[in-house]
Design a protein around this motif. Structure first.
Motif, PDB file in Angstrom:
ATOM      1  N   THR A  11       0.832  -1.215   0.000  1.00  0.00           N
ATOM      2  CA  THR A  11       0.000   0.000   0.000  1.00  0.00           C
ATOM      3  C   THR A  11       0.859   1.254   0.000  1.00  0.00           C
ATOM      4  OG1 THR A  11      -0.145  -0.198   2.420  1.00  0.00           O
ATOM      5  CG2 THR A  11      -1.971  -1.093   1.128  1.00  0.00           C
ATOM      6  N   GLU A  14       2.435   1.706  -3.451  1.00  0.00           N
ATOM      7  CA  GLU A  14       1.477   2.266  -4.399  1.00  0.00           C
ATOM      8  C   GLU A  14       1.352   3.771  -4.229  1.00  0.00           C
ATOM      9  OE1 GLU A  14      -3.140   1.514  -5.896  1.00  0.00           O
ATOM     10  OE2 GLU A  14      -2.420   0.657  -4.005  1.00  0.00           O
ATOM     11  N   SER A  15       1.329   4.202  -2.984  1.00  0.00           N
ATOM     12  CA  SER A  15       1.239   5.633  -2.710  1.00  0.00           C
ATOM     13  C   SER A  15       2.496   6.363  -3.168  1.00  0.00           C
ATOM     14  CB  SER A  15       1.011   5.861  -1.210  1.00  0.00           C
ATOM     15  OG  SER A  15       1.069   7.234  -0.887  1.00  0.00           O
ATOM     16  N   HIS A  20      -1.149  10.372  -3.655  1.00  0.00           N
ATOM     17  CA  HIS A  20      -2.496  10.243  -3.088  1.00  0.00           C
ATOM     18  C   HIS A  20      -3.082  11.629  -2.810  1.00  0.00           C
ATOM     19  CE1 HIS A  20       0.117  10.236   0.646  1.00  0.00           C
ATOM     20  NE2 HIS A  20      -0.735  11.210   0.933  1.00  0.00           N
ATOM     21  N   ALA A  28      -3.458  10.088   5.370  1.00  0.00           N
ATOM     22  CA  ALA A  28      -3.289  10.992   4.231  1.00  0.00           C
ATOM     23  C   ALA A  28      -3.874  12.352   4.567  1.00  0.00           C
ATOM     24  CB  ALA A  28      -3.958  10.409   2.997  1.00  0.00           C
ATOM     25  N   GLY A  34       3.200  11.418  -6.430  1.00  0.00           N
ATOM     26  CA  GLY A  34       3.965  10.186  -6.503  1.00  0.00           C
ATOM     27  C   GLY A  34       5.223  10.331  -7.344  1.00  0.00           C
ATOM     28  N   ARG A  71      -4.034   9.609  -8.873  1.00  0.00           N
ATOM     29  CA  ARG A  71      -3.553   9.480  -7.504  1.00  0.00           C
ATOM     30  C   ARG A  71      -4.546   8.657  -6.691  1.00  0.00           C
ATOM     31  NH1 ARG A  71      -3.515  15.314  -7.888  1.00  0.00           N
ATOM     32  NH2 ARG A  71      -1.566  16.037  -8.868  1.00  0.00           N
ATOM     33  N   LEU A  72      -4.083   7.998  -5.648  1.00  0.00           N
ATOM     34  CA  LEU A  72      -4.978   7.253  -4.766  1.00  0.00           C
ATOM     35  C   LEU A  72      -6.002   8.214  -4.180  1.00  0.00           C
ATOM     36  CD1 LEU A  72      -2.493   5.248  -4.923  1.00  0.00           C
ATOM     37  CD2 LEU A  72      -3.113   4.552  -2.604  1.00  0.00           C
TER      38      LEU A  72
END
Length: 281
Positions: A11, A14-15, A20, A28, A34, A71-72
């Motif tokens: 996780t 991925e960020s 994010h 967050a 990123g 972005r997340l």
């Protein structure tokens, strides 16, 4: 810009890659860009790509193909123009067969492939790398030199961890070497056999030059050391012994191989105290 794919949980990785939005997950508290977005117009280096989770591989492939990302926690498509370099010590073809690496991502990344052999197969690079790491960490750990015996042990080690292991060993040795010279006892690696202490890919000329460098070290302040005659004698004696062993002690044949006359050979045998009969068996 770079990112190591084994250094963080999925996780978080991925960020780090895609960024994010604020509120995308518990911690967050603000928007974060990123690495793919930050590397726009430049290069992103993905280290240990073979350890990236398959789910994240899918998202990375889509971003590279479409040149966009989200972005997340976001919905905006962001354009990216990034050159990607990837590295791994894993067998990606084997991982593809096991379903642990996407075949389409492999071919997307594998435009130009550079194979770097393991350190044990390029031992001649080790002295250069040692010199580099001594300079790199000298300011923080203090300047150090390496004793010839310690360098032989470094060259003879198989280095399963490759360059990273070598750098770690050099750093530790610099801490232990309070006298400013790294000795064999400062190295957290075992001794090596005589055969392994010589680089497997070294030429005879390189081996001789390495030994000669040890002999001449520290002589620059001497007005005269009669070094030429001394070195010629050290090389000539084992050469004569090797040829006589090959000819079974036959001096005439040995002289022919060496390209000198028999009387010259006899004179040199006397000078070096070599008994040809002792080498004939």
């Amino acid at each position: 810009m770079e990112i190591t794919c084994t250094a963080m949980p999925e996780t978080l990785l991925e960020s780090e890659l895609f960024g994010h939005e604020r509120g995308a997950f518990t911690d967050a508290k603000e928007r974060k860009l990123g690495r793919l977005e930050l590397a726009h117009g430049g290069t992103l280096y993905l280290d240990e790509i073979g350890d990236m989770p398959v789910e994240l591989q899918t998202k990375l492939l889509r971003a590279l193909q479409e040149r966009t990302l989200e972005r997340l926690g976001g919905h905006e498509s962001i354009r990216i123009d990034v050159r990607v370099l990837a590295a791994t010590n894993r067998d990606l073809e084997a991982l593809m067969k096991d379903g642990r690496f996407r075949e389409d991502l492999y071919y997307r990344l594998n435009v130009v492939s550079v194979h770097l052999p393991p350190l044990r197969e390029r031992r001649r690079d080790i002295p250069l790398l040692v010199e580099h790491f001594l300079a790199k960490h000298g300011a923080a750990l203090g300047e150090c030199g390496v004793a010839p015996e310690a360098l032989d042990r470094l060259v003879g080690h198989d280095w399963p961890g490759n360059v990273r292991e070598l750098e770690n060993v050099i750093q530790r040795a610099m801490v232990m070497a309070t006298g400013g010279v790294i000795l064999p006892e400062h190295l957290p690696i075992g001794p090596v056999s005589a055969a392994a202490s010589v680089a497997v890919d070294a030429t005879l000329e390189e081996i001789i030059e390495k030994k000669l460098m040890e002999c001449v070290r520290g002589l620059r302040e001497h007005a005269s050391a009669n070094l030429y005659d001394l070195m010629i004698g050290l090389v000539e004696k084992p050469l004569l012994r090797a040829v006589l062993r090959e000819t079974g002690g036959n001096q005439l044949r040995a002289a022919q191989i060496l390209g000198i006359n028999r009387n010259t050979l006899r004179k040199k045998l006397v000078e070096h105290g070599i008994d040809p009969e002792a080498l004939g068996g």
